[in-house]
Design a protein around this motif. Structure first.
Motif: not given
Length: 302
Positions: A63-73, A123-128
């Motif tokens: 899950q963390i690696i998937l989140l890392q990929n989401d942040y990278d994209n 935090i990612m959702k807030s960025y989006i």
């Protein structure tokens, strides 16, 4: 045969002891069996728990690696958000590194990592949301800016057309108001004040020209400048050399003269004195006002 009472008692005693030992042995065997079963259960339970914890760690890591990929994209056109994204990406990378180094059986750490994962997701959702809001606002501003640019372009085009017409008329007037000359020539004179082409006898040069009639030209004093160059292209100047500016360029004049111009044709001569010697070859002269070049001429000395 009758058994001796003492022997019988002794035999019975031995039988009782043997029976007691057998019972004790059976009890110990039973206890050992129960303990073995209990230990086996505990070992199996622990192995199953460790397996489950490893599965949980693996799932959490994925899950963390998937989140890392989401942040990278995730990308943005805004510097402030990009700076925050870089910081969050670093936090995710550190979280991946920490969970890979932590044993699955450290449940306290695993619960902590789960909380950090949830925080980073929020935090990612807030960025989006921020990026979407800014993109929407930017689109609206772009549409408004495009409309403003079209209006400005239309106004600019109209102004340019008007300016072009004004400049064309001004250019025509300016071009028509420039003083022009004709009959430009240069001659050399000897000590007897006669024209000569013998370089050894020349003591001065004279440039003559006529300012042509022009009713549009400004009236009043006009200074004419001449620049005489020898065959090597070196400018000839005397002790009274002057400088002038023509169309933004500053130059040195060999000689000059001021005349009163009233729009009518004016003939004038400009002398160049004070030159120690003249060499053989072609001399050139350029005549200027502060507005324009009036013309050029040449003189050959033998």
């Amino acid at each position: 045969m009758t058994e001796d009472p003492l022997e019988r008692l002794d035999r019975e005693e031995r039988e009782r002891k043997n029976n007691g030992l057998q019972k004790t042995m059976y009890i110990l065997i039973a206890v050992a069996a129960v303990l073995a079963i209990l230990l086996a259960y505990i070992w199996i339970s622990k192995a199953s728990l460790v397996h489950d914890l490893n599965d949980e760690k693996k799932d959490l890591t994925e899950q963390i690696i998937l989140l890392q990929n989401d942040y990278d994209n995730l990308s943005s056109d805004y510097d402030a958000i990009n700076t925050q994204l870089d910081s969050s990406r670093e936090e995710v990378a550190q979280l991946v590194e920490r969970i890979q180094k932590t044993e699955a059986t450290n449940r306290a750490k695993m619960r902590q990592y789960e909380k950090e994962l949830g925080t980073l997701r929020s935090i990612m959702k807030s960025y989006i949301v921020q990026i979407d809001s800014l993109n929407t606002l930017n689109h609206q501003l772009t549409v408004a800016a495009d409309a403003a640019r079209r209006e400005a372009a239309a106004s600019r085009k109209a102004n340019q057309e008007l300016t072009a017409r004004v400049e064309d008329l001004s250019g025509q007037v300016a071009a028509g108001s420039v003083i022009k000359a004709r009959g430009l020539r240069i001659e050399a004179y000897n000590s007897s004040d006669k024209v000569t082409d013998n370089s050894k006898r020349v003591i001065r040069m004279m440039t003559t020209l006529s300012l042509v009639e022009n009713e549009l030209a400004p009236k009043g004093p006009v200074r004419i400048y001449v620049r005489v160059k020898d065959p090597d292209g070196i400018l000839l100047v005397n002790d009274s050399q002057v400088s002038f500016t023509c169309q933004g360029t500053t130059m040195i004049a060999s000689a000059s003269r001021e005349v009163d111009y009233e729009g009518k044709e004016v003939e004038l001569s400009i002398y160049l004195n004070g030159i120690s010697q003249f060499s053989k070859g072609v001399y050139t002269v350029e005549a200027y006002t502060e507005q324009a070049l009036l013309g050029t001429a040449e003189l050959l000395l033998r």
